[in-house]
Design a protein around this motif. Sequence first.
Motif, PDB file in Angstrom:
ATOM      1  N   UNK A 216       9.646   0.584  -9.144  1.00 15.73           N
ATOM      2  CA  UNK A 216       9.641   0.304  -7.709  1.00 15.73           C
ATOM      3  C   UNK A 216       8.220   0.487  -7.213  1.00 15.73           C
ATOM      4  N   UNK A 217       7.748  -0.477  -6.432  1.00 19.27           N
ATOM      5  CA  UNK A 217       6.430  -0.375  -5.803  1.00 19.27           C
ATOM      6  C   UNK A 217       6.634  -0.498  -4.301  1.00 19.27           C
ATOM      7  N   UNK A 218       6.065   0.443  -3.563  1.00 19.73           N
ATOM      8  CA  UNK A 218       6.127   0.403  -2.107  1.00 19.73           C
ATOM      9  C   UNK A 218       4.736   0.361  -1.519  1.00 19.73           C
ATOM     10  N   UNK A 219       4.552  -0.458  -0.478  1.00 17.80           N
ATOM     11  CA  UNK A 219       3.238  -0.614   0.161  1.00 17.80           C
ATOM     12  C   UNK A 219       3.423  -0.550   1.673  1.00 17.80           C
ATOM     13  N   UNK A 220       2.521   0.168   2.311  1.00 17.26           N
ATOM     14  CA  UNK A 220       2.435   0.162   3.776  1.00 17.26           C
ATOM     15  C   UNK A 220       0.996  -0.131   4.163  1.00 17.26           C
TER      16      UNK A 220
END
Length: 790
Positions: free
Chosen positions: A559-563
């Motif tokens: 899982x990759x999360x970006x903000x």
Amino acid sequence: MKAKIIAFLKRILDWINNNRIKSAIVFLIFVGYYFCLPRTLFEQPYATVIESREGELLGAKIARDGQWRFPAQDSVPQKFKTCLVLFEDRHFYRHPGFNPVAMTKAVRENSAAGRVVRGGSTLTQQVVRLSRHNRSRTYFEKLIEVVLATRLELRHSKDEILGLYAAHAPFGGNVVGLEMASWRYFGVQSHQLSWAESATLAVLPNAPGLIFPGKNQARLREKRNRLLGKLYAQRIIDRTTFELSVAEPLPQKPFDLPQTAPHLLARVAKTREGHRVKTTIDLALQQRLNQLARYYYNQFKQNEVHNLAVLVIDNHNRDIIGYVGNAPTDADHQKDVDIITAPRSTGSILKPLLYAAMLDEGQLLPNTLVADVPTQISGYKPENFNLTFDGAVPAHRALARSLNIPSVLMLQDFGVPKFYETLQKFKLHDISKTPDHYGLSLILGGAESNLWDLCRTYAGLSSTVEYFNAHQARYRTGEFAELNYTDGFKTNFGKPSFDKTILGAGSIYLTYEAMKEVNRPEGDEAWKFYDSALQIAWKTGTSFGNRDAWAIGTNARYVVGVWVGNATGEGRPELTGVSSAAPVLFDAFRLLPRKKGVAAPLNDLEEVEVCAQSGYLAKPDCPTVKQLVPPKGKTTAVCPFHKTVHLDARRRYRVNADCQPVADMVTQSWFVLPPVMEWYYRSQHIEYVPLPPYRADCSGVGGAMDFIYPKAGTKIYLTKDFASKVQPVVLKVAHPNREQLLYWYVDGVYKGTTQTFHDLPIAPVSGFHVVTVVDQDGNEIRRRIEIVRE
């Protein structure tokens, strides 16, 4: 032998009985000796140190007393150990903690010289002196050191004593300990030191002032080379090594410590200050992510966007393998804020969770048509991002396109309290107010969450399907476990169970199938047509006012999360999830090993026949297609949009018994949407065929019509143009028969007639009004509105 032992013990007891005072004194001396050495030898605070899973230094935070003092290592590198013993205490492995011969020689030479010219302390004594903060060198203090040194030898092994010395010896300035000295002066870990570097650090605690750059270089070189000569003389190193070592330069400008994961370091320091923590971070990946963050930061700051965060999770064990808490910005733009844990408006990032929950409850099928028309609910008026309407759209397309109005209507059907409870099960901690506080805006960014909780949730969803497929349709009771950054920690996923944890595997899989269809960033639009494309399910989100841009993606393993945004909350016009966060997400996935998407959990999917046009369960008169749905999908509603109509022989007009014999009627199933949905749907779907009108000679028939605008209870503000003229409000009605004449009334007063395009501008006075529309067949609709003139 036994008799001799008994006799010996008897003589001891007899001596104690005959010499009770002496025995008590000996006992007290023994007790005092046993407890004379503090249980914790060094009370000084240590630096907080984090390492990658490969054991490489990621960063360190200075100790509270301002000293760079690393926690002690388990072992001392052999090169340094050899140099240190040869330089400081050649008899270290043979004496009991003090060396009487060396002490005698030191006393004689110092007395003759009238000053200290030679030290007689062993390494063990030096450890004791360091623990006592280098008190004044008196004979009484020396005696105390000797006693404590012998006690230290009884408590610790020789190698452990060397470890204590290596961790607490001074190396110049505020550098304490071998590990910090290795980084500060040579930029490497202590086990990577050469013979020359090890020799330099071995002689340094004896005279730490020699290390200051540009000073005392000749003296430091002479001490180092003399030690290297001893190593060569004792054949510890060969001639070539000796010659190369003496040719090595001395340290000059100090090296900076690595700061590869500064925000993770700050997080660790809050709970494990002063410890060395081996993390789960993949060093190579972390370095590449830092480069990626710097590259995009340099682009985003042109639009005055100064912050971003990236989190990468290994779904199998919930290990964090990449942690970029913020962009490499400056203090004026909150560079020290860890965005990964900061609550931010969610935008559309929660929509997949609603979609999956409705699939799981049997309230929706992937292709079910959802209304996408102008909507107002209790004063709340959602709008799509592009300000257009499709009339009706399949649920999976509404998710892929992130349409707001269908999502709000889906949430209204599912229920805000019910969805709120689902989010609580996912432990989205920042969604902590009551369901009434959020209302329907919950699905459009009315709530806040953080990258940590969201990535944990999506990792749990992905792992649910993977475990289900690999373990005979089982789930785990603790599947949605907390994320972990400590290497070696074993996450507890609970016990296997045939009961789903939160959502079923089938619902999650179908949600991911919809998320694969999200429009990809520029350059990756044709991903379906080549095998090397990234197989990920992903979703973007953009908060109101363009303050937050989100992108979260997952495959079977990661899982990759970006903000992306501003930590201050300032919005920027071009900041969106698709344009800003999505490119970072895809570039981050390209740094990871290629993995397939989540496989279909066939044991939690069932094949049913659905209406090809509406996506609902098919009725007998619907054209059908087969589709995999979750088990509860078989209980959803049947298609409400297919109706049986009666036509004339040429199928041009609808008829009834008043104008056509039943035997001459042609009966046909017809796909019919409600008027407002149809009005917008037709503009997007040229294949849609509206119902034919009734033949002119048929009586007793009418058509359903409805207001497109305004919605019930709408408060309408009439504004003025630049010429101070009040602008009218345009009322709109949808009628299945475009050629019908519609008659418009406001408060019973006739206002006009429309045909084909049923739009009528009016500009009534302020107050409440009732709008009435009547078609030529006598069908009537009413709407109450409130007008406010500015």
